[in-house]
Scaffold this active site. Structure first.
Site, short mmCIF file in Angstrom:
data_model
loop_
_atom_site.label_atom_id
_atom_site.label_comp_id
_atom_site.label_asym_id
_atom_site.label_seq_id
_atom_site.Cartn_x
_atom_site.Cartn_y
_atom_site.Cartn_z
N GLN A 230 106.59 7.55 54.85
CA GLN A 230 105.15 7.38 55.00
C GLN A 230 104.81 6.87 56.40
OE1 GLN A 230 103.43 8.44 52.43
NE2 GLN A 230 101.43 8.14 53.36
N VAL A 259 96.25 10.92 55.92
CA VAL A 259 97.54 10.34 55.54
C VAL A 259 97.30 8.88 55.20
CG1 VAL A 259 99.87 9.75 56.26
CG2 VAL A 259 98.86 11.90 57.01
N SER A 265 100.15 3.87 49.76
CA SER A 265 100.24 5.27 49.34
C SER A 265 100.72 5.36 47.90
CB SER A 265 101.21 6.04 50.24
OG SER A 265 101.47 7.33 49.71
N HIS A 267 102.17 7.82 46.67
CA HIS A 267 103.47 8.49 46.65
C HIS A 267 104.60 7.45 46.58
CE1 HIS A 267 102.32 12.66 47.32
NE2 HIS A 267 101.43 12.24 48.19
N ASP A 274 102.17 16.19 45.21
CA ASP A 274 101.46 17.28 45.87
C ASP A 274 101.91 18.58 45.21
OD1 ASP A 274 100.30 15.47 47.53
OD2 ASP A 274 101.66 15.82 49.21
N GLU A 322 91.37 16.55 48.86
CA GLU A 322 92.74 17.06 48.79
C GLU A 322 92.96 17.71 47.43
OE1 GLU A 322 95.61 14.04 49.69
OE2 GLU A 322 95.04 13.94 51.81
N HIS A 325 96.53 17.08 45.63
CA HIS A 325 97.06 15.74 45.36
C HIS A 325 96.65 15.29 43.96
CE1 HIS A 325 98.29 11.60 46.83
NE2 HIS A 325 97.66 11.33 45.69
#
Length: 352
Positions: A230, A259, A265, A267, A274, A322, A325
């Site tokens: 990241q 980002v 994040s 993630h 994604d 997005e 996502h």
């Protein structure tokens, strides 16, 4: 006894008003104006020290927030020190470019695959532009012992339950709410080196299977990302924008729209993925207009997922639209978010 300014002023205008009745109202209006100014000036004069202290605190706050940002960014691992204040580090390979007029709103937001081409770190980017392998839906289903041709089993409706802020499915991660210290979860393998929170894999596979039954071959990229990954994506994007003539602060602000800043994040907690498809392998807004993008937006909630950064919610999420996502929140919350057309931040405000 010596008269005060107020008493003298009232005496003078009262005398004029008595001698000239036609000037009664003009005198009253003028007197009110003079006394009003007098009291305002007197207030500031008697509280000068207090206002000076407030002005000093405000000035110090504004200056410290702007000039100490680079140090803060380094200490919190958002950006490396050389990127934050390379202009004062002699051996830095980053320096602030000469600023030119740049309109952030009109700037093209760079995708992660563009950044990956220049990455020279520990990741093997030849495997995939996102730093991880990609596999077909058949590969993923077969690796979990599911027959791609097998009919999807009917999902049992779960009972209604009260929402709890401590529920791992509903943890709120964004720029204002970074990953809680000590947050942990058990990894589950999707396929190969692709990992995520193991608690979401069953619903993820059911969603991919359902899409395949309708002729849509979904593919996953960039599920779990560690902090190093990241940081690389974010720092590289800041560098590129600065190379286009933007100041560091403008580059940082624009980069954070596409980002998520390291440490904030989804993630990194294994709950975000994604997703694209075999016919459209680009992470851009165009995916939202594909058959796969439309199907996911309409059906992901049936499997506990939500489109995390929807269109028209940018002012709430602080992230651009997005359509690729997706975030796992559990079926109960996902159904509500779909029906009420709300994002996770709005769900928290209303139900938690």
């Amino acid at each position: 006894m010596k008269k005060t300014f107020r008493e003298k002023t009232i005496f003078i205008f009262s005398k004029i008003a008595k001698e000239h009745r036609r000037l009664h109202y003009p005198c009253l209006l003028t007197l009110s104006l003079i006394l009003g100014i007098y009291y305002v000036v007197r207030h500031f004069a008697t509280n000068a020290k207090r206002y000076a202290s407030v002005a000093f605190v405000v000035g110090f706050f504004m200056s410290s927030c702007s000039f100490s940002f680079a140090v803060f960014a380094e200490r919190t691992s958002f950006v490396k020190a050389q990127e934050a204040y390379g202009v004062v580090v002699e051996d830095s390979d980053v320096s602030l470019a000469v600023e030119s007029e740049v309109v952030p709103a009109g700037q093209i937001l760079l995708e992660d695959e563009e950044l990956a081409e220049e990455y020279d770190g520990e990741y093997d980017l030849e495997e995939d532009a996102q730093g991880v392998d990609t596999y077909t839906i058949d590969d993923i289903l077969e690796s979990h012992g599911m027959d791609p041709s097998q009919q999807e089993q009917e999902m049992e409706a779960s009972e209604e339950e009260a929402f709890d802020a401590s529920d791992w499915r509903l943890v709120l991660i964004n720029k204002q709410h970074p990953i809680p210290e000590g947050y942990s979860f058990d990894f589950g393998t999707i396929k190969g080196n692709m990992k995520c929170d193991k608690r979401i894999i069953d619903d993820l596979l059911l969603m991919m299977k359902a899409a395949k039954d309708e002729g849509i071959n979904l593919e996953i990229c960039s599920p779990y990302r560690d902090l190093n990954r990241q940081e690389f994506l974010f720092n590289k994007k800041v560098k590129i924008y600065m190379g286009q003539g933007m100041s560091y602060m403008d580059a940082y602000k624009l980069a954070s729209q596409s980002v998520t800043v390291p440490g904030a994040s989804e993630h990194q907690i294994g709950l975000a993925l994604d997703i694209f498809c075999d016919t459209y392998k680009y992470l851009d807004e165009g995916f939202g207009d594909t058959q796969a993008g439309i199907w996911l937006a309409e059906h992901c909630h049936e499997y506990g997922f939500t489109l995390r950064y929807p269109k028209s919610k940018e002012y709430i999420t602080s992230i651009e639209y997005e359509p690729w996502h997706f975030r796992y929140v559990g079926k109960e919350a996902a159904f509500i978010m779909q029906e009420e057309d709300i994002c996770l931040e709005e769900f928290w405000d209303k139900y938690l």
